[in-house]
Structure formats: structure tokens, C-alpha cells
Design a protein around this motif. Structure first.
Motif, PDB file in Angstrom:
ATOM      1  N   ASN A   1       0.814  -1.222   0.000  1.00 52.00           N
ATOM      2  CA  ASN A   1       0.000   0.000   0.000  1.00 52.00           C
ATOM      3  C   ASN A   1       0.844   1.267   0.000  1.00 52.00           C
ATOM      4  O   ASN A   1       0.411   2.310  -0.493  1.00 52.00           O
ATOM      5  CB  ASN A   1      -0.928   0.001   1.221  1.00 52.00           C
ATOM      6  N   SER A   2       2.049   1.160   0.566  1.00 54.76           N
ATOM      7  CA  SER A   2       2.892   2.356   0.682  1.00 54.76           C
ATOM      8  C   SER A   2       3.920   2.483  -0.434  1.00 54.76           C
ATOM      9  O   SER A   2       4.598   3.497  -0.544  1.00 54.76           O
ATOM     10  CB  SER A   2       3.629   2.348   2.031  1.00 54.76           C
ATOM     11  N   ARG A   3       4.068   1.451  -1.277  1.00 54.17           N
ATOM     12  CA  ARG A   3       5.091   1.458  -2.325  1.00 54.17           C
ATOM     13  C   ARG A   3       4.663   2.359  -3.474  1.00 54.17           C
ATOM     14  O   ARG A   3       3.535   2.267  -3.950  1.00 54.17           O
ATOM     15  CB  ARG A   3       5.325   0.041  -2.844  1.00 54.17           C
ATOM     16  N   PRO A   4       5.543   3.225  -3.961  1.00 56.70           N
ATOM     17  CA  PRO A   4       5.204   4.086  -5.099  1.00 56.70           C
ATOM     18  C   PRO A   4       4.874   3.262  -6.332  1.00 56.70           C
ATOM     19  O   PRO A   4       5.416   2.175  -6.540  1.00 56.70           O
ATOM     20  CB  PRO A   4       6.473   4.919  -5.308  1.00 56.70           C
ATOM     21  N   ALA A   5       3.995   3.783  -7.174  1.00 59.76           N
ATOM     22  CA  ALA A   5       3.567   3.047  -8.370  1.00 59.76           C
ATOM     23  C   ALA A   5       4.724   2.797  -9.320  1.00 59.76           C
ATOM     24  O   ALA A   5       4.715   1.850 -10.089  1.00 59.76           O
ATOM     25  CB  ALA A   5       2.464   3.825  -9.087  1.00 59.76           C
ATOM     26  N   SER A   6       5.763   3.635  -9.255  1.00 59.04           N
ATOM     27  CA  SER A   6       6.890   3.512 -10.184  1.00 59.04           C
ATOM     28  C   SER A   6       7.967   2.557  -9.710  1.00 59.04           C
ATOM     29  O   SER A   6       8.964   2.352 -10.398  1.00 59.04           O
ATOM     30  CB  SER A   6       7.524   4.891 -10.401  1.00 59.04           C
ATOM     31  N   ALA A   7       7.780   1.983  -8.509  1.00 60.02           N
ATOM     32  CA  ALA A   7       8.805   1.083  -7.966  1.00 60.02           C
ATOM     33  C   ALA A   7       8.978  -0.132  -8.867  1.00 60.02           C
ATOM     34  O   ALA A   7       8.022  -0.659  -9.433  1.00 60.02           O
ATOM     35  CB  ALA A   7       8.407   0.636  -6.564  1.00 60.02           C
ATOM     36  N   SER A   8      10.221  -0.597  -9.030  1.00 61.64           N
ATOM     37  CA  SER A   8      10.494  -1.762  -9.861  1.00 61.64           C
ATOM     38  C   SER A   8      11.530  -2.642  -9.182  1.00 61.64           C
ATOM     39  O   SER A   8      12.280  -2.191  -8.330  1.00 61.64           O
ATOM     40  CB  SER A   8      10.998  -1.336 -11.245  1.00 61.64           C
ATOM     41  N   ASN A   9      11.564  -3.904  -9.573  1.00 64.85           N
ATOM     42  CA  ASN A   9      12.505  -4.859  -8.996  1.00 64.85           C
ATOM     43  C   ASN A   9      13.761  -4.953  -9.862  1.00 64.85           C
ATOM     44  O   ASN A   9      13.669  -4.920 -11.091  1.00 64.85           O
ATOM     45  CB  ASN A   9      11.860  -6.239  -8.897  1.00 64.85           C
ATOM     46  N   PRO A  10      14.925  -5.090  -9.235  1.00 62.29           N
ATOM     47  CA  PRO A  10      16.149  -5.243 -10.033  1.00 62.29           C
ATOM     48  C   PRO A  10      16.174  -6.587 -10.740  1.00 62.29           C
ATOM     49  O   PRO A  10      15.618  -7.561 -10.250  1.00 62.29           O
ATOM     50  CB  PRO A  10      17.257  -5.155  -8.981  1.00 62.29           C
ATOM     51  N   SER A  11      16.803  -6.654 -11.874  1.00 68.38           N
ATOM     52  CA  SER A  11      16.933  -7.902 -12.613  1.00 68.38           C
ATOM     53  C   SER A  11      18.291  -8.527 -12.334  1.00 68.38           C
ATOM     54  O   SER A  11      19.208  -7.875 -11.846  1.00 68.38           O
ATOM     55  CB  SER A  11      16.776  -7.647 -14.114  1.00 68.38           C
ATOM     56  N   LYS A  12      18.406  -9.793 -12.673  1.00 75.60           N
ATOM     57  CA  LYS A  12      19.646 -10.533 -12.412  1.00 75.60           C
ATOM     58  C   LYS A  12      20.849  -9.873 -13.094  1.00 75.60           C
ATOM     59  O   LYS A  12      21.949  -9.838 -12.548  1.00 75.60           O
ATOM     60  CB  LYS A  12      19.486 -11.966 -12.900  1.00 75.60           C
ATOM     61  N   LYS A  13      20.649  -9.353 -14.282  1.00 73.64           N
ATOM     62  CA  LYS A  13      21.767  -8.764 -15.023  1.00 73.64           C
ATOM     63  C   LYS A  13      22.343  -7.532 -14.333  1.00 73.64           C
ATOM     64  O   LYS A  13      23.475  -7.129 -14.600  1.00 73.64           O
ATOM     65  CB  LYS A  13      21.321  -8.400 -16.436  1.00 73.64           C
ATOM     66  N   ASP A  14      21.552  -6.929 -13.426  1.00 71.21           N
ATOM     67  CA  ASP A  14      22.021  -5.745 -12.713  1.00 71.21           C
ATOM     68  C   ASP A  14      22.866  -6.087 -11.485  1.00 71.21           C
ATOM     69  O   ASP A  14      23.486  -5.204 -10.891  1.00 71.21           O
ATOM     70  CB  ASP A  14      20.829  -4.891 -12.265  1.00 71.21           C
ATOM     71  N   LEU A  15      22.874  -7.348 -11.103  1.00 68.44           N
ATOM     72  CA  LEU A  15      23.573  -7.746  -9.882  1.00 68.44           C
ATOM     73  C   LEU A  15      25.089  -7.743 -10.067  1.00 68.44           C
ATOM     74  O   LEU A  15      25.608  -8.254 -11.053  1.00 68.44           O
ATOM     75  CB  LEU A  15      23.131  -9.132  -9.444  1.00 68.44           C
ATOM     76  N   ASN A  16      25.800  -7.183  -9.092  1.00 66.56           N
ATOM     77  CA  ASN A  16      27.257  -7.314  -9.036  1.00 66.56           C
ATOM     78  C   ASN A  16      27.652  -8.574  -8.272  1.00 66.56           C
ATOM     79  O   ASN A  16      28.724  -9.136  -8.487  1.00 66.56           O
ATOM     80  CB  ASN A  16      27.865  -6.101  -8.338  1.00 66.56           C
ATOM     81  N   LYS A  17      26.748  -8.996  -7.371  1.00 66.57           N
ATOM     82  CA  LYS A  17      27.023 -10.156  -6.539  1.00 66.57           C
ATOM     83  C   LYS A  17      25.711 -10.818  -6.166  1.00 66.57           C
ATOM     84  O   LYS A  17      24.770 -10.143  -5.751  1.00 66.57           O
ATOM     85  CB  LYS A  17      27.772  -9.725  -5.273  1.00 66.57           C
ATOM     86  N   GLU A  18      25.647 -12.131  -6.331  1.00 61.53           N
ATOM     87  CA  GLU A  18      24.449 -12.869  -5.949  1.00 61.53           C
ATOM     88  C   GLU A  18      24.494 -13.220  -4.463  1.00 61.53           C
ATOM     89  O   GLU A  18      25.568 -13.300  -3.864  1.00 61.53           O
ATOM     90  CB  GLU A  18      24.330 -14.153  -6.771  1.00 61.53           C
ATOM     91  N   ALA A  19      23.335 -13.422  -3.883  1.00 64.68           N
ATOM     92  CA  ALA A  19      23.271 -13.855  -2.484  1.00 64.68           C
ATOM     93  C   ALA A  19      23.795 -15.288  -2.373  1.00 64.68           C
ATOM     94  O   ALA A  19      23.510 -16.128  -3.225  1.00 64.68           O
ATOM     95  CB  ALA A  19      21.835 -13.778  -1.986  1.00 64.68           C
ATOM     96  N   LYS A  20      24.583 -15.540  -1.319  1.00 61.42           N
ATOM     97  CA  LYS A  20      25.160 -16.872  -1.126  1.00 61.42           C
ATOM     98  C   LYS A  20      25.102 -17.263   0.335  1.00 61.42           C
ATOM     99  O   LYS A  20      25.182 -16.427   1.229  1.00 61.42           O
ATOM    100  CB  LYS A  20      26.611 -16.914  -1.611  1.00 61.42           C
ATOM    101  N   TYR A  21      24.986 -18.580   0.562  1.00 59.24           N
ATOM    102  CA  TYR A  21      24.965 -19.100   1.926  1.00 59.24           C
ATOM    103  C   TYR A  21      26.385 -19.467   2.348  1.00 59.24           C
ATOM    104  O   TYR A  21      27.160 -19.979   1.534  1.00 59.24           O
ATOM    105  CB  TYR A  21      24.068 -20.335   2.014  1.00 59.24           C
ATOM    106  N   PRO A  22      26.771 -19.184   3.621  1.00 60.12           N
ATOM    107  CA  PRO A  22      28.132 -19.507   4.083  1.00 60.12           C
ATOM    108  C   PRO A  22      28.471 -20.987   3.872  1.00 60.12           C
ATOM    109  O   PRO A  22      27.708 -21.865   4.262  1.00 60.12           O
ATOM    110  CB  PRO A  22      28.076 -19.175   5.578  1.00 60.12           C
ATOM    111  N   GLY A  23      29.590 -21.242   3.238  1.00 65.69           N
ATOM    112  CA  GLY A  23      29.994 -22.617   2.972  1.00 65.69           C
ATOM    113  C   GLY A  23      29.461 -23.163   1.673  1.00 65.69           C
ATOM    114  O   GLY A  23      29.857 -24.242   1.237  1.00 65.69           O
ATOM    115  N   GLY A  24      28.532 -22.435   1.055  1.00 64.31           N
ATOM    116  CA  GLY A  24      28.033 -22.852  -0.245  1.00 64.31           C
ATOM    117  C   GLY A  24      26.839 -23.781  -0.200  1.00 64.31           C
ATOM    118  O   GLY A  24      26.232 -24.049   0.834  1.00 64.31           O
TER     119      GLY A  24
END
Length: 209
Positions: free
Chosen positions: A98-121
């Protein structure tokens, strides 16, 4: 009895909810770990003081029964905690939407410099989820049960919005509980040097023989 868990991690990018800690789950787990520790000490004392072989075997059986019951009670507590956490996350999702602006968008994978990872893999993540999965709650109606587990890695590395999609309700619920019980945080995904929220999909299957 389930023999093996198989996991494959796929991912898609996304900006999601505010970080939700899993303190409720960790607090519940610590409580039951302490109860298990105390029971183990008491039974060990009794076992060590007993000289009769048959009595020792009886003590071991009693210990096993106590631990089985404790595991079941613990799982009931985890289910209650899961309901509480999900209700809170649902409310926050509505507030955020309800509070998010209408223009808000989600980042795409290609924009990532680093993916999320779990310790130890991946292998460590797979082992920990497998160890935390309470298979005794599952009454299998087929040899292999599958689910896709969706969850969000928040900016601080915690996870939130865990949701398992599959045909077996109890299996889905146990998968969600296991994810919230993970002891470590992820390293968050990064875009332009800043941590961002990131969504994972975890296909999961358990083989019952």
C-alpha cells in the motif's frame, strides 16, 4: 522413513519486504535444545549408576521414547511459530504494497554485481536443511514428495517470506520450518555496491522407501 533429500537452487532477482528476523524460531529451538540437554544428562547419570544390563537397556529405551516425544512437542511449537511469523509477514506485505510508489520496480539478475550466497556454499545449505527437516511429521502417500520453496534473502542476509509450493501440505510446512531454522545468514546480493533483497527458489524432493 525418508532416505535422502535432493536440492537444486535456482534464482530470480527481486526487491521485497523489510527484513524479518527468525528470532522466534531460534528462541524456540534454544529452549528445546536445553530441555534435550538436561534430559540427556539425567538419563546418562541414571544409566551410569545402573549395573544391571537389562535395566540399562530399559533406560536406553525410555530415553529414546522421551526424545521422540520431545521432538514431536518441539515440532508443534515450531508450527505455532511458523503461523505467527507468516501472519506478521502477510501484514507487513500488505502495508508495504500500500505504501510502495507506483513507479517502484525490482532489479533484474543482469544488474547484480554479486548474488546472495549461503556460508559454505550449496552443500552446507543442503546438509543443514536436511538436518533440520522433521521427517517424522510426514505421512507419505507416494514414494517421492516434491515442493518448490520460495524465500527472500534480505539486505542483512536474513531470510523472510518463506513459502513452499507442493501437493503435500505437511511436507510444505516442514520445509518452511527448516528454512527459518537455518543457523547462518546469507551474504546479500549487491547492486552498485549496495545490498538488495533477492529471491531464491529451492526445488526440494524427498524419497520415501
Amino acid at each position: 522413513m525418508p532416505k535422502k533429500l535432493f536440492y537444486t537452487i535456482l534464482f530470480c532477482s527481486g526487491c521485497f519486504l523489510h527484513a524479518q528476523q527468525n528470532e522466534e524460531f531460534q528462541s524456540a529451538k534454544k529452549y528445546f535444545d536445553y530441555q534435550r540437554f538436561m534430559l540427556n544428562n539425567e538419563f546418562k547419570k541414571k544409566f551410569d549408576l545402573e549395573d544391571n544390563t537389562q535395566e540399562k537397556m530399559s533406560i536406553k529405551r525410555d530415553f529414546s521414547e522421551f526424545m521422540t516425544k520431545l521432538d514431536s512437542i518441539q515440532n508443534t511449537a515450531f508450527i505455532g511459530t511458523l503461523i505467527k511469523v507468516k501472519n506478521r509477514e502477510d501484514l507487513q506485505r500488505l502495508n508495504t504494497k500500500n505504501s510502495r510508489p507506483a513507479s517502484a520496480s525490482n532489479p533484474s539478475k543482469k544488474d547484480l554485481n554479486k548474488e546472495a550466497k549461503y556460508p559454505g556454499g550449496f552443500e552446507i545449505l543442503r546438509k543443514q536443511v536436511s538436518d533440520l527437516f522433521y521427517a517424522e511429521a510426514i505421512l507419505p502417500d507416494q514414494k517421492i514428495i516434491k515442493a518448490n520453496v520460495l524465500f527472500v534473502v534480505e539486505k542483512d542476509g536474513t531470510i523472510s517470506s518463506v513459502h513452499a509450493e507442493g501437493d503435500h501440505f505437511a511436507f510444505n510446512r516442514q520445509a518452511e520450518i527448516a528454512m527459518y531454522l537455518l543457523p547462518e545468514r546469507f551474504s546479500p546480493a549487491v547492486i552498485n555496491g549496495a545490498a538488495v533483497r533477492y529471491r531464491f527458489r529451492l526445488p526440494l524432493a524427498m524419497n520415501f522407501d
